[in-house]
Design an enzyme around this catalytic site. Sequence first.
Site, mmCIF file in Angstrom:
data_model
loop_
_atom_site.group_PDB
_atom_site.id
_atom_site.type_symbol
_atom_site.label_atom_id
_atom_site.label_comp_id
_atom_site.label_asym_id
_atom_site.label_seq_id
_atom_site.Cartn_x
_atom_site.Cartn_y
_atom_site.Cartn_z
ATOM 1 N N GLY A 164 32.482 37.574 33.090
ATOM 2 C CA GLY A 164 31.556 37.542 34.215
ATOM 3 C C GLY A 164 30.298 38.370 33.982
ATOM 4 N N CYS A 174 34.996 34.013 27.882
ATOM 5 C CA CYS A 174 33.725 34.350 28.511
ATOM 6 C C CYS A 174 34.019 35.426 29.552
ATOM 7 C CB CYS A 174 33.064 33.124 29.135
ATOM 8 S SG CYS A 174 34.079 32.280 30.354
ATOM 9 N N CYS A 209 36.785 39.859 32.742
ATOM 10 C CA CYS A 209 37.818 38.951 32.214
ATOM 11 C C CYS A 209 38.346 39.360 30.849
ATOM 12 C CB CYS A 209 37.267 37.541 32.102
ATOM 13 S SG CYS A 209 36.449 36.981 33.582
ATOM 14 N N HIS A 265 44.559 32.785 34.974
ATOM 15 C CA HIS A 265 43.566 33.732 34.463
ATOM 16 C C HIS A 265 43.535 34.959 35.378
ATOM 17 C CE1 HIS A 265 40.096 35.585 32.878
ATOM 18 N NE2 HIS A 265 39.156 34.797 33.361
#
Length: 398
Positions: free
Chosen positions: A381, A379, A93, A349
Amino acid sequence: MREIYLVESVRTGIAKAGKSSWFTNLRADDMAALVMNELMLRAGLEDKKQELDGVIMGGTALINDMAGNIGRYATIMAGFPYSVPGCTVDRFCSSGVQTIFNAVAEINMGWGSELIIAGGVQHMTHVPMGTGSLPNPRFNEFTDMNASSMGWTAEMVARKYGVSREKQDLMAYESHAKAHKATMEGLFKDEILPIEVEAPQKDGSTQKIVVDKDQGIRPETTLGSLAKLEPVFLKDELSTVTAGNSSQTNDAAAVVLVASKEKCQELGLKPKMKLIGYKAIGVDPAYMGIGPSIAIPLALKQAGLTIDQIDLWEINEAFAAQAVYCTEVLGIRNHPCLNPRGSGISLGHPLGCTGARIATTIMHEMPYYGAKYAVESMCVGHGQGVAAVWEWVGDSPF
Ligand SMILES: CC(C)(COP(=O)(O)OP(=O)(O)OC[C@H]1O[C@@H](n2cnc3c(N)ncnc32)[C@H](O)[C@@H]1OP(=O)(O)O)[C@@H](O)C(=O)NCCC(=O)NCCS
């Protein structure tokens, strides 16, 4: 450290992944190529592509039209000279901001790189989440096997830290309301490259449309409509994470131009932002959502700043559960400039693109809100958190 700047940025609209995605008929590499060419045009360098020392593209799930080293492939498809090399970076991400850090670091080495395109691209319609991954059965020797499901980790954060459904839904409601307002006021107009596509219609046909906005914003969202949604990842009496308070899955691309001070002076480029702090950290993958709460203070320390000196924040809303937790712990949940134009829940996202999308949005927001310092964070993964600290330098003399 050398003086290194971000001078320009641009993104696509963000399509909502799935059979109705506006970008169903647009390849990921073409999407990236379009914004790369637009970036050079906006920087006044459309005839100087040979000046580029490289392209660093972020992305994850690098298969299908995301495959083949999309950083290089898109550079070819953009018609850049063969001499411009390209690579692809995957930090899930945060890939899209990791590339900016990599570009700054590469230029900082002083080994001949002075001008780099960094960015991110993700096509979650063509490569849905989880496609092609083969989890290791030994993963559970190290953490909970379920930690590969991001939605499950959001439930874990909500349960461990007591983030209520009401708090999650409130953040989701605010996100859509802010993104809708910003869209109506035309605040995304400058950062989005309008793209003509053949968009799928309900009857199976396609129709030419120009995508100049984000597809997933739901202006009709109310606290009441959110409260009616059933939890999607875990379905017991403690479950709170729904489609409404989770980020969407999306298709988009975003790029920024990174240049040394000397290259700016040589080509007449006007610096806008400077990266003054960056930190990636790791946490237990089962609680990956807490990442920003640890990465942000460390990135701020690097920048020599404190939380109260930050004028503008975008903490990616991967899930409201984790974004509420992180912003409460940092004491910024009620900051007047926290995600002022929405974030992952409303805008979307697109995993590997998100970091560059946020940098692009922040570059356009900083002068509007009169911000000197901004932070983006997300955050990541498998238990990571990343934070970048930006300084506005658009008022500097050259
Ligand atoms: C949560 C998730 C599974 C939902 O996917 P989806 O089912 O395709 O989502 P949809 O947008 O179709 O929404 C599902 C339902 O919720 C409703 N809904 C979603 N947002 C809503 C809102 N703001 N207000 C009211 N209803 C809403 C939709 O209307 C839809 O209802 P319907 O089935 O009656 O049409 C998917 O978005 C997801 O996996 N998100 C997380 C992605 C992720 O893990 N990213 C990495 C983060 S680290």
